[in-house]
Scaffold this motif. Structure first.
Motif, PDB file in Angstrom:
ATOM      1  N   GLU A   1      20.818 -10.212  83.570  1.00  0.00           N
ATOM      2  CA  GLU A   1      19.430  -9.952  83.199  1.00  0.00           C
ATOM      3  C   GLU A   1      19.144  -8.452  83.394  1.00  0.00           C
TER       4      GLU A   1
ATOM      5  N   GLU B   1      16.441 -12.101  93.787  1.00  0.00           N
ATOM      6  CA  GLU B   1      16.744 -12.494  95.181  1.00  0.00           C
ATOM      7  C   GLU B   1      17.971 -11.725  95.621  1.00  0.00           C
TER       8      GLU B   1
ATOM      9  N   TYR C   1      21.039 -11.147  93.198  1.00  0.00           N
ATOM     10  CA  TYR C   1      20.411 -10.883  91.922  1.00  0.00           C
ATOM     11  C   TYR C   1      19.125 -10.079  92.063  1.00  0.00           C
TER      12      TYR C   1
ATOM     13  N   ALA D   1      26.621 -19.097  84.756  1.00  0.00           N
ATOM     14  CA  ALA D   1      25.410 -18.477  84.217  1.00  0.00           C
ATOM     15  C   ALA D   1      25.461 -18.416  82.693  1.00  0.00           C
ATOM     16  N   ILE D   2      24.277 -18.320  82.089  1.00  0.00           N
ATOM     17  CA  ILE D   2      24.239 -18.295  80.624  1.00  0.00           C
ATOM     18  C   ILE D   2      24.849 -17.004  80.062  1.00  0.00           C
TER      19      ILE D   2
ATOM     20  N   GLY E   1      16.298 -17.124  89.249  1.00  0.00           N
ATOM     21  CA  GLY E   1      16.304 -16.516  87.915  1.00  0.00           C
ATOM     22  C   GLY E   1      16.949 -17.456  86.918  1.00  0.00           C
ATOM     23  N   MET E   2      16.777 -18.754  87.141  1.00  0.00           N
ATOM     24  CA  MET E   2      17.524 -19.721  86.334  1.00  0.00           C
ATOM     25  C   MET E   2      16.850 -19.983  84.993  1.00  0.00           C
TER      26      MET E   2
HETATM   27  N1  ARG Z   1      19.494 -16.450  84.023  1.00  0.00           N
HETATM   28  C1  ARG Z   1      20.888 -16.684  84.141  1.00  0.00           C
HETATM   29  C2  ARG Z   1      21.166 -18.163  84.130  1.00  0.00           C
HETATM   30  O1  ARG Z   1      20.336 -18.972  84.342  1.00  0.00           O
HETATM   31  C3  ARG Z   1      21.510 -16.046  85.362  1.00  0.00           C
HETATM   32  C4  ARG Z   1      20.844 -16.294  86.657  1.00  0.00           C
HETATM   33  C5  ARG Z   1      21.672 -15.813  87.843  1.00  0.00           C
HETATM   34  N2  ARG Z   1      20.929 -15.927  89.045  1.00  0.00           N
HETATM   35  C6  ARG Z   1      21.332 -15.509  90.265  1.00  0.00           C
HETATM   36  N3  ARG Z   1      20.524 -15.644  91.265  1.00  0.00           N
HETATM   37  N4  ARG Z   1      22.539 -14.997  90.437  1.00  0.00           N
HETATM   38  O2  ARG Z   1      22.256 -18.566  83.893  1.00  0.00           O
END
Ligand code: ARG
Length: 280
Positions: free
Chosen positions: A211, A55, A51, A162-163, A110-111
């Motif tokens: 994102e 990361e 991501y 993921a959302i 990035g959660m």
């Molecule tokens: N922000 C989104 C979620 O929380 C996607 C995060 C994906 N993160 C990653 N490292 N692939 O669902």
């Protein structure tokens, strides 16, 4: 008389030591994870390193490394705790289970701290905010580039767990919020982003929701892809660090580091430094 005094004294000692033991147990429970991290000398980060710029893998001094602004934040948290950082890379949809089982100490990926996740884990304050973008093939820019409705009957990709899976259903497919849990035949979920990018390039799917900074990062390395002009906002406010439920002492420490990094502007610096390392 003397015997009684002795008995009273030893009874008092028993009570006292019981109190001491109870007291340290209570403290252990309160500072549980924080204490065990300090004792072990390492902080174990769970992430999904697919991501960029959050990361991702990069060659640093000829060696594969996991880098990104989330990793930089994790390093600061470890530094503030006086311990070393260890990173475990896994599929995004396995992260919260790894946290629950104690396989990792914290998740930074990035959660988005949405309601459903809040029932199972605790989140730090938000450290970064981004909207969601849509990647398409450059050749389809005229067809799908300016209106989300043009994708209504096309195959959409999103990362499993993921959302963006929900966003694809509700904002592109027109599924109601109440029905968004059910799988959708035209929303394809895969574990890792690069696999979705492959499918997009090979026309197995027609768009990917991710994102916005991530969509831009993948675009930079894939000249055949383009970004749609529309974006989506979600109501859950950005990215936060997740810890196991009830680890209040650890969470308080993490929030201290997050507050320090936000107020000094360090996070913006980490984002630009990470963006420069993106190779793909
Ligand atoms: N922000 C989104 C979620 O929380 C996607 C995060 C994906 N993160 C990653 N490292 N692939 O669902």
């Amino acid at each position: 008389m003397k015997k009684n005094a002795l008995a009273a004294l030893s009874a008092a000692l028993v009570v006292l030591s019981a109190l001491v033991i109870l007291g340290s147990c209570a403290k252990g429970a309160k500072d549980g994870k924080l204490d065990s991290i300090k004792k072990s000398g390492k902080l174990v980060l769970g992430t999904s390193a697919d991501y960029p710029p959050y990361e991702f893998h990069a060659q640093i001094d000829g060696k594969d490394a996991i880098v990104g602004f989330d990793v930089a934040i994790a390093e600061e948290i470890a530094k503030d705790l006086g311990v070393k950082l260890e990173i475990k890379d896994m599929d995004f949809d396995g992260l919260l289970a790894a946290l629950a089982s104690g396989n990792v100490d914290l998740v930074i990926a990035g959660m988005t701290p949405n309601e459903e996740r809040r029932q199972n884990v605790d989140f730090s304050d938000i450290y970064y905010y981004a909207e969601h973008g849509v990647m398409i093939r450059k050749a389809d820019a005229a067809k799908y580039g300016s209106d989300a409705a043009s994708l209504k009957d096309r195959m959409i990709g999103a990362q499993r767990g993921a959302i963006q899976v929900t966003l694809a259903k509700t904002r592109i497919k027109g599924v109601s919020d109440d029905d968004a849990e059910a799988p959708h035949a035209q929303v394809k979920e895969l574990g890792k982003l690069p696999d979705l990018v492959m499918e997009l390039k090979n026309s197995k799917i027609d768009a990917i929701v991710a994102e916005l900074p991530v969509a831009k990062a993948y675009l930079g390395a894939n000249g055949d892809l383009a970004l749609a002009s529309y974006t989506f906002k979600d109501d859950d406010g950005g990215s936060a660090v997740a810890v196991k439920k009830g680890e209040a002492a650890l969470l308080a420490k993490i929030n201290e580091t997050v507050a320090r990094l936000k107020s000094s502007g360090a996070i913006d610096g980490f984002v630009s430094a990470a963006s420069e390392l993106v190779e793909y």
